[in-house]
Design a protein around this motif. Sequence first.
Motif, PDB file in Angstrom:
ATOM      1  N   TYR A 146       0.830  -1.208   0.000  1.00 41.82           N
ATOM      2  CA  TYR A 146       0.000   0.000   0.000  1.00 41.82           C
ATOM      3  C   TYR A 146       0.864   1.258   0.000  1.00 41.82           C
ATOM      4  CZ  TYR A 146      -3.327   3.538   1.504  1.00 41.82           C
ATOM      5  OH  TYR A 146      -4.099   4.685   1.593  1.00 41.82           O
TER       6      TYR A 146
ATOM      7  N   THR B  85       0.878   4.108  -2.911  1.00 36.61           N
ATOM      8  CA  THR B  85       0.462   5.490  -2.650  1.00 36.61           C
ATOM      9  C   THR B  85       1.599   6.495  -2.741  1.00 36.61           C
ATOM     10  OG1 THR B  85       0.666   5.169  -0.263  1.00 36.61           O
ATOM     11  CG2 THR B  85      -1.515   4.845  -1.245  1.00 36.61           C
TER      12      THR B  85
ATOM     13  N   TYR C  54      -2.988  14.447  -6.663  1.00 31.60           N
ATOM     14  CA  TYR C  54      -2.186  13.397  -6.030  1.00 31.60           C
ATOM     15  C   TYR C  54      -1.602  13.897  -4.721  1.00 31.60           C
ATOM     16  CZ  TYR C  54       1.531  10.047  -5.178  1.00 31.60           C
ATOM     17  OH  TYR C  54       2.359   9.127  -4.597  1.00 31.60           O
TER      18      TYR C  54
ATOM     19  N   LYS D  30      -2.508  12.441  -1.086  1.00 36.87           N
ATOM     20  CA  LYS D  30      -1.424  11.909  -0.267  1.00 36.87           C
ATOM     21  C   LYS D  30      -1.447  12.513   1.138  1.00 36.87           C
ATOM     22  CE  LYS D  30       3.484  10.995  -0.887  1.00 36.87           C
ATOM     23  NZ  LYS D  30       4.636  11.267  -1.719  1.00 36.87           N
TER      24      LYS D  30
ATOM     25  N   PHE E 100      -5.096   9.375   1.833  1.00 33.80           N
ATOM     26  CA  PHE E 100      -4.476   8.055   1.875  1.00 33.80           C
ATOM     27  C   PHE E 100      -4.264   7.507   3.279  1.00 33.80           C
ATOM     28  CE2 PHE E 100      -2.316   8.915  -2.465  1.00 33.80           C
ATOM     29  CZ  PHE E 100      -3.512   8.682  -3.102  1.00 33.80           C
TER      30      PHE E 100
END
Length: 149
Positions: free
Chosen positions: A77, A81, A126, A130, A134
Amino acid sequence: MKRINEYKKLFNIETTIELKQLKTTYRNLVKEWHPDKFQAGDERAAEAEVKSQQIIDGYHFLVSIAPETKAANLAEYTLTTTESGILDFRHKGLLLEVSFQDGTTYEYFGVNKNVYSKLLNSDKPYRFAKRNIFNNFLYRKSKKALETA
């Protein structure tokens, strides 16, 4: 979140999910609601068919969000990420589905419209994800990486 609570209620889970307890409960429920236990003409046969499918789906779902499963897959993961960009994302209700460039897809639970609109309006989605999604929301891997030919 409704789906999580519904499955937890089905398996009588009140606190954190323990795989050993979940497996035992799953086996007992399957024995109780297996469609082969009921006659074809019985009205409970159709109910057992639906209930057994719900038990199977709930078991696989709860296993995927269990802390033990998440700990076992944490390295994968983290790699996804941090090193793979976002290919696409969809939001429905409180569920955000994010597809990554490496072919994996994760579902994030409890993402409200406010957070989603900030993600949409961000000049760097993104980076926003993040920092704000996430590691802040309950997640599970929903689809396997696509096989390369």
